[in-house]
Motif scaffolding. Sequence first.
Motif, mmCIF file in Angstrom:
data_model
loop_
_atom_site.group_PDB
_atom_site.id
_atom_site.type_symbol
_atom_site.label_atom_id
_atom_site.label_comp_id
_atom_site.label_asym_id
_atom_site.label_seq_id
_atom_site.Cartn_x
_atom_site.Cartn_y
_atom_site.Cartn_z
ATOM 1 N N PRO A 1 24.878 31.881 34.478
ATOM 2 C CA PRO A 1 24.112 31.717 35.719
ATOM 3 C C PRO A 1 24.886 32.088 36.989
ATOM 4 O O PRO A 1 24.280 32.207 38.051
ATOM 5 N N GLU A 2 26.190 32.291 36.869
ATOM 6 C CA GLU A 2 26.991 32.603 38.066
ATOM 7 C C GLU A 2 27.974 33.725 37.786
ATOM 8 O O GLU A 2 28.446 33.897 36.664
ATOM 9 N N MET A 3 28.262 34.475 38.837
ATOM 10 C CA MET A 3 29.437 35.342 38.835
ATOM 11 C C MET A 3 30.310 34.859 39.979
ATOM 12 O O MET A 3 29.802 34.316 40.972
ATOM 13 N N THR A 4 31.610 35.003 39.813
ATOM 14 C CA THR A 4 32.531 34.431 40.792
ATOM 15 C C THR A 4 33.582 35.438 41.227
ATOM 16 O O THR A 4 33.862 36.411 40.524
ATOM 17 N N PHE A 5 34.142 35.164 42.389
ATOM 18 C CA PHE A 5 35.277 35.935 42.899
ATOM 19 C C PHE A 5 36.272 34.954 43.476
ATOM 20 O O PHE A 5 35.901 34.040 44.216
ATOM 21 N N GLU A 6 37.531 35.144 43.126
ATOM 22 C CA GLU A 6 38.606 34.331 43.693
ATOM 23 C C GLU A 6 39.735 35.254 44.128
ATOM 24 O O GLU A 6 40.328 35.962 43.301
ATOM 25 N N ALA A 7 40.009 35.266 45.429
ATOM 26 C CA ALA A 7 41.052 36.136 45.965
ATOM 27 C C ALA A 7 42.419 35.688 45.470
ATOM 28 O O ALA A 7 42.708 34.490 45.398
ATOM 29 N N THR A 8 43.246 36.679 45.135
ATOM 30 C CA THR A 8 44.624 36.397 44.744
ATOM 31 C C THR A 8 45.606 36.880 45.801
ATOM 32 O O THR A 8 46.735 36.416 45.853
ATOM 33 N N SER A 9 45.167 37.809 46.646
ATOM 34 C CA SER A 9 46.003 38.251 47.767
ATOM 35 C C SER A 9 45.121 38.910 48.827
ATOM 36 O O SER A 9 44.089 39.506 48.509
ATOM 37 N N ILE A 10 45.550 38.774 50.074
ATOM 38 C CA ILE A 10 44.870 39.415 51.187
ATOM 39 C C ILE A 10 45.932 40.123 52.008
ATOM 40 O O ILE A 10 46.859 39.494 52.508
ATOM 41 N N GLU A 11 45.798 41.435 52.102
ATOM 42 C CA GLU A 11 46.767 42.252 52.825
ATOM 43 C C GLU A 11 46.122 42.795 54.090
ATOM 44 O O GLU A 11 45.107 43.507 54.024
ATOM 45 N N ALA A 12 46.687 42.443 55.235
ATOM 46 C CA ALA A 12 46.145 42.877 56.522
ATOM 47 C C ALA A 12 46.629 44.273 56.871
ATOM 48 O O ALA A 12 47.796 44.611 56.656
ATOM 49 N N LYS A 13 45.704 45.057 57.444
ATOM 50 C CA LYS A 13 45.997 46.405 57.943
ATOM 51 C C LYS A 13 45.253 46.565 59.259
ATOM 52 O O LYS A 13 44.243 47.264 59.315
ATOM 53 N N THR B 1 42.980 32.249 51.728
ATOM 54 C CA THR B 1 42.346 32.366 50.419
ATOM 55 C C THR B 1 40.837 32.506 50.598
ATOM 56 O O THR B 1 40.289 32.131 51.636
ATOM 57 N N ALA B 2 40.184 33.024 49.569
ATOM 58 C CA ALA B 2 38.732 33.186 49.612
ATOM 59 C C ALA B 2 38.165 32.998 48.210
ATOM 60 O O ALA B 2 38.781 33.414 47.227
ATOM 61 N N THR B 3 36.994 32.360 48.145
ATOM 62 C CA THR B 3 36.273 32.203 46.883
ATOM 63 C C THR B 3 34.789 32.410 47.131
ATOM 64 O O THR B 3 34.291 32.154 48.235
ATOM 65 N N ALA B 4 34.092 32.870 46.098
ATOM 66 C CA ALA B 4 32.646 33.061 46.197
ATOM 67 C C ALA B 4 32.001 32.797 44.849
ATOM 68 O O ALA B 4 32.589 33.074 43.798
#
Length: 182
Positions: A87-99, A54-57
């Motif tokens: 004051p913030e913008m965010t990103f939250e990964a919902t899936s990560i597909e490897a290639k 997972t990843a968040t920013a």
Amino acid sequence: MTLPHGLTPGTWTLDGSHSEIGFTVRHAGISKVRGRFNEATATVSVGSTAADTTATAVVKTASFDSGDANRDGHVKGPDFFDVEQFPEMTFEATSIEAKGDEFDVTGNLTIKGVTRPVTIETEFNGVAVDPFGATRAGLSGETTISRKDFGLTWNAVLEAGGVLVSDKVVISLDLAFIAPQA
């Protein structure tokens, strides 16, 4: 799919001093304006596979920097980011597909209170141990968004036709993460 060599499970944290979250937008239809956000935090919680990762920013919108104080003030104001209210913008990964060494990181991007799904095409740049013993991983990525999709609709019509600011914004990432301490 297995993880790239050297990328071990655990929570990796963004090294902001060796990372850049940048953007490019066309101005007046004839040139491109580039800039960056200078304050962000992020984590990648690496699982046993890419699918388990997972990843968040979180990016501070007031850290917007295009190299021009007048433009930066306008973009930080109510016409664009409205940094006082958002004051913030965010990103939250919902899936990560490897290639291979490339990944499609899909997630929810929130800007100015509006959340939309985006996919960031990323390239894994490897793992290295720095002279101080910290293990670091690098990645680069890019995605293109419509700023109108996020409520960033201010514009001005040009006398010769067209508009002052393009709707299309390219977000580019060059990120370094530090491995969890053993």
